[in-house]
Design an enzyme around this catalytic site. Sequence first.
Site, mmCIF file in Angstrom:
data_model
loop_
_atom_site.group_PDB
_atom_site.id
_atom_site.type_symbol
_atom_site.label_atom_id
_atom_site.label_comp_id
_atom_site.label_asym_id
_atom_site.label_seq_id
_atom_site.Cartn_x
_atom_site.Cartn_y
_atom_site.Cartn_z
ATOM 1 N N GLY A 15 -9.906 8.774 -4.846
ATOM 2 C CA GLY A 15 -10.527 10.093 -4.756
ATOM 3 C C GLY A 15 -10.578 10.811 -6.095
ATOM 4 N N GLY A 18 -13.025 13.770 -6.775
ATOM 5 C CA GLY A 18 -12.873 15.042 -6.069
ATOM 6 C C GLY A 18 -12.184 16.086 -6.918
ATOM 7 C CG ASP A 20 -6.723 18.197 -4.918
ATOM 8 O OD1 ASP A 20 -7.335 19.239 -5.209
ATOM 9 O OD2 ASP A 20 -5.956 18.116 -3.935
ATOM 10 C CG LEU A 92 -5.227 12.458 -5.036
ATOM 11 C CD1 LEU A 92 -5.633 13.310 -6.234
ATOM 12 C CD2 LEU A 92 -3.987 13.023 -4.371
ATOM 13 C CB ALA A 94 -9.107 12.269 2.643
ATOM 14 C CD GLN A 95 -14.669 14.155 6.458
ATOM 15 O OE1 GLN A 95 -15.030 15.008 5.624
ATOM 16 N NE2 GLN A 95 -14.110 14.492 7.601
ATOM 17 C CE1 TYR A 107 -16.087 6.298 5.900
ATOM 18 C CE2 TYR A 107 -15.721 8.667 5.678
ATOM 19 C CZ TYR A 107 -15.831 7.401 5.114
ATOM 20 O OH TYR A 107 -15.661 7.250 3.760
ATOM 21 C CB THR A 139 -3.531 18.438 4.854
ATOM 22 O OG1 THR A 139 -4.173 19.679 5.160
ATOM 23 C CG2 THR A 139 -3.549 17.587 6.120
ATOM 24 C CD GLU A 141 -6.631 22.563 8.488
ATOM 25 O OE1 GLU A 141 -6.701 22.451 9.716
ATOM 26 O OE2 GLU A 141 -7.008 23.580 7.876
ATOM 27 C CE1 TYR A 163 -8.456 15.833 5.774
ATOM 28 C CE2 TYR A 163 -7.469 17.863 6.579
ATOM 29 C CZ TYR A 163 -7.642 16.936 5.579
ATOM 30 O OH TYR A 163 -7.005 17.103 4.369
ATOM 31 C CE LYS A 167 -5.680 13.828 4.261
ATOM 32 N NZ LYS A 167 -5.261 13.235 2.966
ATOM 33 C CG HIS A 193 -4.924 22.534 -3.306
ATOM 34 N ND1 HIS A 193 -4.354 22.120 -2.122
ATOM 35 C CD2 HIS A 193 -5.458 21.423 -3.862
ATOM 36 C CE1 HIS A 193 -4.526 20.831 -1.973
ATOM 37 N NE2 HIS A 193 -5.214 20.375 -3.020
#
Length: 360
Positions: A15, A18, A20, A92, A94-95, A107, A139, A141, A163, A167, A193
């Site tokens: 990732g 992205g 991060d 890092l 991810a969808q 996915y 995360t 979440e 998601y 995770k 963030h």
Amino acid sequence: MVDQDRKRRVALITGVTGQDGAYLAEYLLGLGYTVHGIKRRSSSFNTARVDHLYQDPHVGDVPFLMHYGDMTDSTNLIRLVQQIRPTEIYNLAAQSHVAVSFESPEYTANADAVGVLRLLEAIRILGLEKDTRFYQASTSELYGLVQEVPQRETTPFYPRSPYAVAKLYGYWITVNYREAYGMFASNGILFNHESPIRGETFVTRKITRGVARIEVGLEDAIYLGNLEAKRDWGHARDYVRGMHAILQADKPDDFVLATGETRSVREFVELAFGEVGRRVEWQGEGVDEVGRDVASGKIVVRIDPAYFRPTEVDLLIGDATKARQKLGWTAQTSFRDLVKEMVASDLNDARRDVSGSKGA
């Protein structure tokens, strides 16, 4: 990890293109690492965030290299880990869009859950358990329907989206491989963030970009969902320092990284408009609520029910005491400074768009 391997500091970042990944790559290069990044093949260029770090490998001994790869392709990941033999892996990739995960749950599970397993298996299959440290981007979440305020490492998880559920698997498989195989495998449970290079579909960037484009006359209004959702918002630049610190600890562990403050989407909107000298007044209720620019009377914020989630996460606020005590990490950028930086960046982009359209 033996001293020789600790001196040979080679990081693999999934990732890397992205938000991060870009900040982390820059940070690690500044510390003298050789950094390898994985990017997905695309018919359009998707490397804008890391283009300033890239050098042509033909010049020799360049510290930043990119490779094609995908979290859904185990043979590809094994080959890359075998080729690079990284001393640290930062997963890092991810969808990472919560709303999109309701549209593409399978996915999301494949990339965000099983993808973690593929990387951990690559380390194990190649016999790198004692040589490679592994960081999993978990995360806030995970907390979803929060069971405790604020949320810390011991707070029970209650994920509220595909998601977050994916995770959750990534979190626990990391813990499992740490305990089963003695890997240095750690989770960073990062609260929201943001930054000027945050994806444009995320609510914070949608707001700051919208404010900028309204200010220069390119758009009339921002369309948002739940204005009352509260998040613990920090700056991505601070959080990548925390990721690195987690892998430098004496032993693997799981850490919450957060500012310890929570703000609503509504507050974010008001502060962002304040950065361009506008004050927003709210009128109406529910889906009919609007935000008006007090000076002009024009509606600049509208509610679109399409942005409501099937299951909403109302309040996230983290307690990063453990990270502060064990890693010496704290968030350094204030909420106000974060919003200020994001609006200023998007305002520059919007003005460039206006001058470009005039010149066309």
